[in-house]
Enzyme design. Structure first.
Site, PDB file in Angstrom:
ATOM      1  N   ASN A 147       0.830  -1.200   0.000  1.00 18.99           N
ATOM      2  CA  ASN A 147       0.000   0.000   0.000  1.00 18.99           C
ATOM      3  C   ASN A 147       0.869   1.257   0.000  1.00 18.99           C
ATOM      4  O   ASN A 147       2.096   1.192  -0.081  1.00 18.99           O
ATOM      5  CB  ASN A 147      -0.940  -0.012   1.219  1.00 18.99           C
ATOM      6  CG  ASN A 147      -0.196   0.240   2.517  1.00 18.99           C
ATOM      7  OD1 ASN A 147       0.943  -0.214   2.686  1.00 18.99           O
ATOM      8  ND2 ASN A 147      -0.813   0.951   3.444  1.00 18.99           N
ATOM      9  N   CYS A 149       1.808   3.336   2.239  1.00 20.76           N
ATOM     10  CA  CYS A 149       2.809   3.501   3.299  1.00 20.76           C
ATOM     11  C   CYS A 149       3.584   2.212   3.557  1.00 20.76           C
ATOM     12  O   CYS A 149       4.245   2.083   4.582  1.00 20.76           O
ATOM     13  CB  CYS A 149       2.140   3.988   4.580  1.00 20.76           C
ATOM     14  SG  CYS A 149       1.376   5.609   4.401  1.00 20.76           S
ATOM     15  N   GLU A 151       3.036  -0.732   4.626  1.00 22.39           N
ATOM     16  CA  GLU A 151       2.913  -1.569   5.819  1.00 22.39           C
ATOM     17  C   GLU A 151       1.692  -2.489   5.815  1.00 22.39           C
ATOM     18  O   GLU A 151       1.603  -3.411   6.627  1.00 22.39           O
ATOM     19  CB  GLU A 151       2.887  -0.695   7.095  1.00 22.39           C
ATOM     20  CG  GLU A 151       1.526  -0.206   7.556  1.00 22.39           C
ATOM     21  CD  GLU A 151       0.927   0.901   6.711  1.00 22.39           C
ATOM     22  OE1 GLU A 151      -0.033   1.530   7.171  1.00 22.39           O
ATOM     23  OE2 GLU A 151       1.402   1.141   5.586  1.00 22.39           O
ATOM     24  N   PRO A 318       3.375   4.797   9.466  1.00 22.69           N
ATOM     25  CA  PRO A 318       4.308   5.914   9.746  1.00 22.69           C
ATOM     26  C   PRO A 318       3.908   6.777  10.930  1.00 22.69           C
ATOM     27  O   PRO A 318       4.773   7.277  11.654  1.00 22.69           O
ATOM     28  CB  PRO A 318       4.272   6.727   8.451  1.00 22.69           C
ATOM     29  CG  PRO A 318       3.720   5.825   7.425  1.00 22.69           C
ATOM     30  CD  PRO A 318       2.795   4.880   8.130  1.00 22.69           C
ATOM     31  N   SER A 321       1.670  12.212  11.580  1.00 20.90           N
ATOM     32  CA  SER A 321       0.819  13.265  12.124  1.00 20.90           C
ATOM     33  C   SER A 321       0.144  12.850  13.423  1.00 20.90           C
ATOM     34  O   SER A 321       0.066  13.634  14.371  1.00 20.90           O
ATOM     35  CB  SER A 321      -0.231  13.685  11.092  1.00 20.90           C
ATOM     36  OG  SER A 321      -0.973  12.565  10.651  1.00 20.90           O
ATOM     37  N   SER A 322      -0.366  11.612  13.505  1.00 23.99           N
ATOM     38  CA  SER A 322      -1.095  11.200  14.707  1.00 23.99           C
ATOM     39  C   SER A 322      -0.192  11.136  15.934  1.00 23.99           C
ATOM     40  O   SER A 322      -0.657  11.309  17.061  1.00 23.99           O
ATOM     41  CB  SER A 322      -1.782   9.851  14.489  1.00 23.99           C
ATOM     42  OG  SER A 322      -0.859   8.876  14.081  1.00 23.99           O
TER      43      SER A 322
END
Length: 454
Positions: A147, A149, A151, A318, A321-322
């Site tokens: 995908n 990212c 993962e 990753p 942001s969160s």
């Protein structure tokens, strides 16, 4: 509510005739009509190609349509020994049935890939054989790529089954080992419930969700967890133990859910049903490598008896942001620096790792860290993560960073090459962004993917 802009990754197998042009889509030079700056390219790479890179042997790029029509071979679904046999058959047909081809040196092609990565941060690399060996659903198909990212991935069927990312992450900065059983169970139940209560944007996504129930419990704040314990990314035993706990308790939670709600639809015939566990590994592997092998043996028996609710259970995103909202470092990678500014589409964000006050000197700064250390740590985690890990690599091009015995020496292409080969050899499933710190004042290249951070 606002809506995040979409992003697309497009994959191409390493044997495809268009690979060299594909590598040019994000570079600054060349015909601008052949560029695609809004697409995130990935290369799907076989073990056979990597072996030829190591041994500096030839590699042949071919047209899949000609191979299909003249030899009756569909290369794309093949991996492992099946691909190797078919590929040699194609090579033996050159200048006979097969006329559209290009012969290149595998290592020179890999160098071209590296040049694109250093310039643009991409393409992502997906190690197809490693990914599919660990696929528990071999009985129903194969995994073509990763995908956005890198993962989360599983079997797909065009127009029928579309992989869906159902992800969350444990905040390791605020966790103790004795809390993991309850928190892992909560995380697994939360994601399984999410499949039931959300409406996916198209039918193929919903069909995939209900057939495979793929979820991905991940982690962030590992750099904080390491710093608080005065450890480093070289402490592989401690990292290995932590992720064994996460892997076990998440898998156990999915087995318990199967007792309550039933196994995922495609469970019969899967590697799970044959007593294989995380990464389709036999129980014997866990007897030799686990801290507590007896519980893994029992878990394998329980899964064979009761089934498992989710075909894939863990994946490390990753979290760029969160993690800011959670007050911890992103994902499981070392933090870039003890203090820095990160550029985003909507501005610049100051980043200061939250435990810097008490653990300042134990914060491993990625900008000064040998990336082989990062790769070995990620490989240790990968043993206990059944899907993938967003492994971004950062190479500092300045003098005196990696070689204290020779302060005048800079990192060379050979060093980056060896790091990428190590990632494949150590069993990493994919490589996310390649980022560099340039020689002219520590400028970064290859910014974080803010549009796809979880």
């Amino acid at each position: 509510m606002g809506r995040r802009a979409g992003a697309v990754t497009v994959s191409l197998d390493i044997w495809h005739l268009d690979v060299t042009e594909f590598l040019e889509m994000q570079t600054e030079n060349g015909d601008q009509r052949r560029k695609a700056y809004d697409i995130f390219p990935q290369l799907v790479i076989s073990d056979e190609f990597m072996r030829r890179v190591v041994h500096c042997e030839d590699w042949v790029l071919v047209d899949p349509y000609e191979v299909r029509t003249k030899l009756g071979i569909e290369l794309a679904p093949l991996w492992g020994e099946g691909f190797e046999l078919a590929y040699r058959q194609v090579e033996n047909s050159l200048d006979k049935e097969i006329t559209l081809y290009k012969r290149v040196n595998a290592r020179e092609l890999f160098k071209t890939i590296m040049r694109s990565q250093v310039e643009t941060g991409m393409p992502y690399l997906a190690f197809k054989d490693t990914i599919n060996r660990a696929n528990p659903n071999k009985h129903e198909g194969y995994i073509p790529g990763v995908n956005l990212c890198v993962e989360s991935f599983s079997n797909v069927v065009p127009g029928q089954l579309a992989h869906t990312c159902n992800l969350n992450s444990l905040n390791l900065a605020n966790l103790e080992l004795d809390e993991l059983p309850l928190i892992c169970e909560t995380a697994v139940r939360l994601l399984d419930n999410t499949i039931e209560i959300t409406h996916t944007p198209f039918e193929a996504s919903a069909a995939h969700n209900h057939r495979y129930r793929t979820i991905g419990v991940g982690a962030m704040g590992l750099a904080d967890w390491i710093a608080k314990r005065h450890l480093s990314y070289s402490n592989l035993n401690e990292i290995n133990h932590l992720f064994e706990e996460i892997g076990y308790h998440c898998t156990h939670a999915s087995m318990k859910l199967a007792q309550e709600r039933g196994a995922y639809t495609a469970f019969p015939g899967s590697d799970w049903s044959q007593g294989k566990l995380i990464g389709s590994k036999p129980v014997e592997w866990f007897k030799e490598n686990a801290v507590q092998p007896q519980r893994w043996e029992q878990l394998a028996q329980d899964i064979q008896t009761y089934g498992i609710r989710n075909s894939h259970i863990t994946a490390i995103a990753p979290n760029t942001s969160s993690s800011l909202v959670q007050g911890c470092t992103a994902s499981v990678l070392p933090t870039y620096s003890r203090f820095f500014y990160d550029k985003w589409a909507k501005g610049t964000v100051p980043i200061a790792p939250p435990f810097i006050r008490d653990c300042f000197w134990y914060y491993p700064e990625n900008k000064n860290l040998d990336q082989r250390t990062v790769i070995r740590a990620v490989a240790a985690m990968q043993n206990w993560i059944d899907t993938g890990i967003s492994m971004e690599l950062l190479f500092n091009l300045n003098q005196g960073v990696y070689f204290p015995e020779d302060p005048e020496r800079c990192i060379q292409a050979k060093d980056i090459f060896e790091a990428l080969i190590l990632a494949w050899e150590q069993g990493c499933k994919a490589v996310y962004y390649i980022r560099t710190i340039q020689k002219d004042g520590y400028k970064e290249n290859g910014e974080a993917c803010s549009s796809c951070a979880n």
